[in-house]
Design an enzyme around this catalytic site. Structure first.
Site, mmCIF file in Angstrom:
data_model
loop_
_atom_site.group_PDB
_atom_site.id
_atom_site.type_symbol
_atom_site.label_atom_id
_atom_site.label_comp_id
_atom_site.label_asym_id
_atom_site.label_seq_id
_atom_site.Cartn_x
_atom_site.Cartn_y
_atom_site.Cartn_z
ATOM 1 N N THR A 173 -3.961 -2.447 -4.917
ATOM 2 C CA THR A 173 -4.237 -2.842 -6.287
ATOM 3 C C THR A 173 -3.293 -3.941 -6.694
ATOM 4 O O THR A 173 -2.156 -3.967 -6.245
ATOM 5 C CB THR A 173 -3.967 -1.624 -7.195
ATOM 6 N N THR A 199 0.454 1.073 -6.912
ATOM 7 C CA THR A 199 -0.562 0.742 -5.924
ATOM 8 C C THR A 199 -0.547 1.836 -4.864
ATOM 9 O O THR A 199 0.450 2.535 -4.707
ATOM 10 C CB THR A 199 -0.302 -0.633 -5.295
ATOM 11 N N GLY A 200 -1.646 1.954 -4.140
ATOM 12 C CA GLY A 200 -1.685 2.962 -3.084
ATOM 13 C C GLY A 200 -2.643 4.086 -3.407
ATOM 14 O O GLY A 200 -3.568 3.925 -4.207
ATOM 15 N N THR A 210 -8.468 -3.447 -9.526
ATOM 16 C CA THR A 210 -8.692 -3.014 -8.142
ATOM 17 C C THR A 210 -10.169 -2.751 -7.867
ATOM 18 O O THR A 210 -10.939 -2.468 -8.798
ATOM 19 C CB THR A 210 -7.905 -1.705 -7.872
ATOM 20 N N ARG A 259 -16.260 7.658 -7.150
ATOM 21 C CA ARG A 259 -14.809 7.906 -7.158
ATOM 22 C C ARG A 259 -14.092 6.866 -8.043
ATOM 23 O O ARG A 259 -14.376 5.679 -8.009
ATOM 24 C CB ARG A 259 -14.270 7.835 -5.721
ATOM 25 N N SER A 281 -9.584 -6.385 -1.988
ATOM 26 C CA SER A 281 -9.203 -5.174 -2.712
ATOM 27 C C SER A 281 -9.336 -5.311 -4.222
ATOM 28 O O SER A 281 -9.085 -4.360 -4.957
ATOM 29 C CB SER A 281 -7.759 -4.803 -2.373
HETATM 30 N N1 ASP Z 1 -4.601 2.658 -6.379
HETATM 31 C C1 ASP Z 1 -5.919 2.202 -6.012
HETATM 32 C C2 ASP Z 1 -6.875 3.342 -6.060
HETATM 33 O O1 ASP Z 1 -6.526 4.452 -5.660
HETATM 34 C C3 ASP Z 1 -6.013 1.607 -4.671
HETATM 35 C C4 ASP Z 1 -4.823 0.917 -4.150
HETATM 36 O O2 ASP Z 1 -3.975 0.466 -4.837
HETATM 37 O O3 ASP Z 1 -4.685 0.779 -2.950
HETATM 38 O O4 ASP Z 1 -7.996 3.129 -6.428
#
Ligand code: ASP
Length: 334
Positions: free
Chosen positions: A193, A244-245, A211, A221, A91
């Site tokens: 992330t 994160t997320g 990330t 994107r 990731s």
């Molecule tokens: N926040 C990151 C993104 O949307 C991905 C993640 O943290 O899972 O690119």
């Protein structure tokens, strides 16, 4: 539980959080979590490093950097580089899962105690976007650089180019292509992330975020992680927060800025993280399919963290102890 495994498990129609068994587990776990999540006392011991997910090697490196007299900014950069260089982490940095076309594209940002900000988006073939972000902040009149321009800048700063797509990532991508879901079925996509916050012994705060974004995202994107106020925000008078997320949700609610501003108004880091998650949950009726996790610190060294789903965790290095702590979460039952 590996970070990615969690996202997949929790998201497959939400089974990780809605089955009876899970609900029973939640009750027991909630008690433990409540204890663990009590914010540290206002006289929390400094220095302190905290990061999203189970990244003990990264927090250890940041801590060691502080112990050796490095600045909080050095600590953040060095800590994030550990995960970026870890080819097994899918990731971040090398080994990060690619977009739908098979390109690994990286996003990162860093903020200094002085309010400086540097970021790169859609960076390819450079393993350490956090360091390029720092160079953007320190060596250019700009704050945010993208794509080929960011890559050329990195090369001009002496960063080597390399192939970041590993065998394991190619295999995973090939497997994804069998079904090749072009609709953004966010609850089965992988994402995590590394967001890191550090405070030195004098209470000076810095943060970073790095990330490869959502796995198999549409080409082009960009998520929340490199965007000031969303994936990261630091105000050295107040504190810092990182996310994160599902970046789209963090971006729409400007989550990290929100948390820091709530702390400015007197909320504890824990209360502020919970409010930022509540904001997402209130605004998005599909929140069950989304994972977001926040971690925040304030000037006194109090720490808070909260997620939508079970399974989010943070790693905290404080008082010489480097521990991974499960986070409390919103979706206890539904
Ligand atoms: N926040 C990151 C993104 O949307 C991905 C993640 O943290 O899972 O690119």
């Amino acid at each position: 539980m590996k970070r990615r495994t969690f996202i997949q498990n929790a998201s497959l129609s939400g089974i990780g959080v809605v089955t009876a068994g899970a609900a029973i587990g939640c009750n027991n776990e909630t008690k433990t979590l409540e204890k663990e999540n009590k914010p540290s006392t206002p006289k929390a011991s400094l220095p302190l490093v905290v990061a999203t997910w189970d990244v003990k090697n990264a927090t250890a490196k940041a801590w060691e950097t502080l112990q050796q007299g490095g600045s909080v900014l050095d600590a953040i950069e060095q800590g994030c580089r550990v995960e970026e260089a870890n080819a097994e982490g899918q990731s971040v940095g090398i080994g990060g899962l690619p977009d739908r076309d098979g390109n690994v594209t990286l996003d990162a940002c860093i903020m200094s105690p002085e309010g400086g900000y540097g970021a790169v988006v859609y960076l390819q073939n450079i393993k350490h976007p956090i360091s390029v972000a720092r160079k953007v902040m320190e060596e250019t009149p700009h704050v945010l650089m993208a794509g080929e321009g960011a890559k050329q800048f990195a090369i001009s700063m002496g960063f080597p180019t390399e192939n970041l797509l590993t065998e394991a990532s190619i295999k995973a991508w090939e497997a994804w292509k069998v079904t090749s879901q072009y609709e953004p079925i966010i609850n089965i996509e992988n994402h995590d992330t590394i967001g890191m916050l550090a405070i030195d012994k004098d209470g000076t705060i810095s943060g970073g975020c790095t990330t490869s974004g959502l796995a198999y995202k549409m080409a082009g994107r960009v998520g929340d992680s490199p965007i000031i106020g969303s994936g990261l925000f630091i105000d050295n008078e107040v504190g810092g927060a990182t996310a994160t997320g599902m970046g789209e949700e963090v971006l729409k609610t400007v989550g990290s800025f929100l948390i820091v501003e709530l702390m400015r108004q007197g909320k504890s880091p824990q209360e502020a993280c919970e409010e930022a998650i509540n904001r997402i949950v209130t605004k998005n009726k599909n929140f069950q399919k989304i994972q977001v996790g926040y971690v925040a610190v304030n000037k006194a060294g109090e720490v808070g963290y909260y997620g939508i789903h079970k399974g989010f965790s943070v790693t905290k290095f404080q008082n010489g102890e480097n521990v991974n702590l499960p986070s409390d979460f919103y979706l206890k039952s539904s």
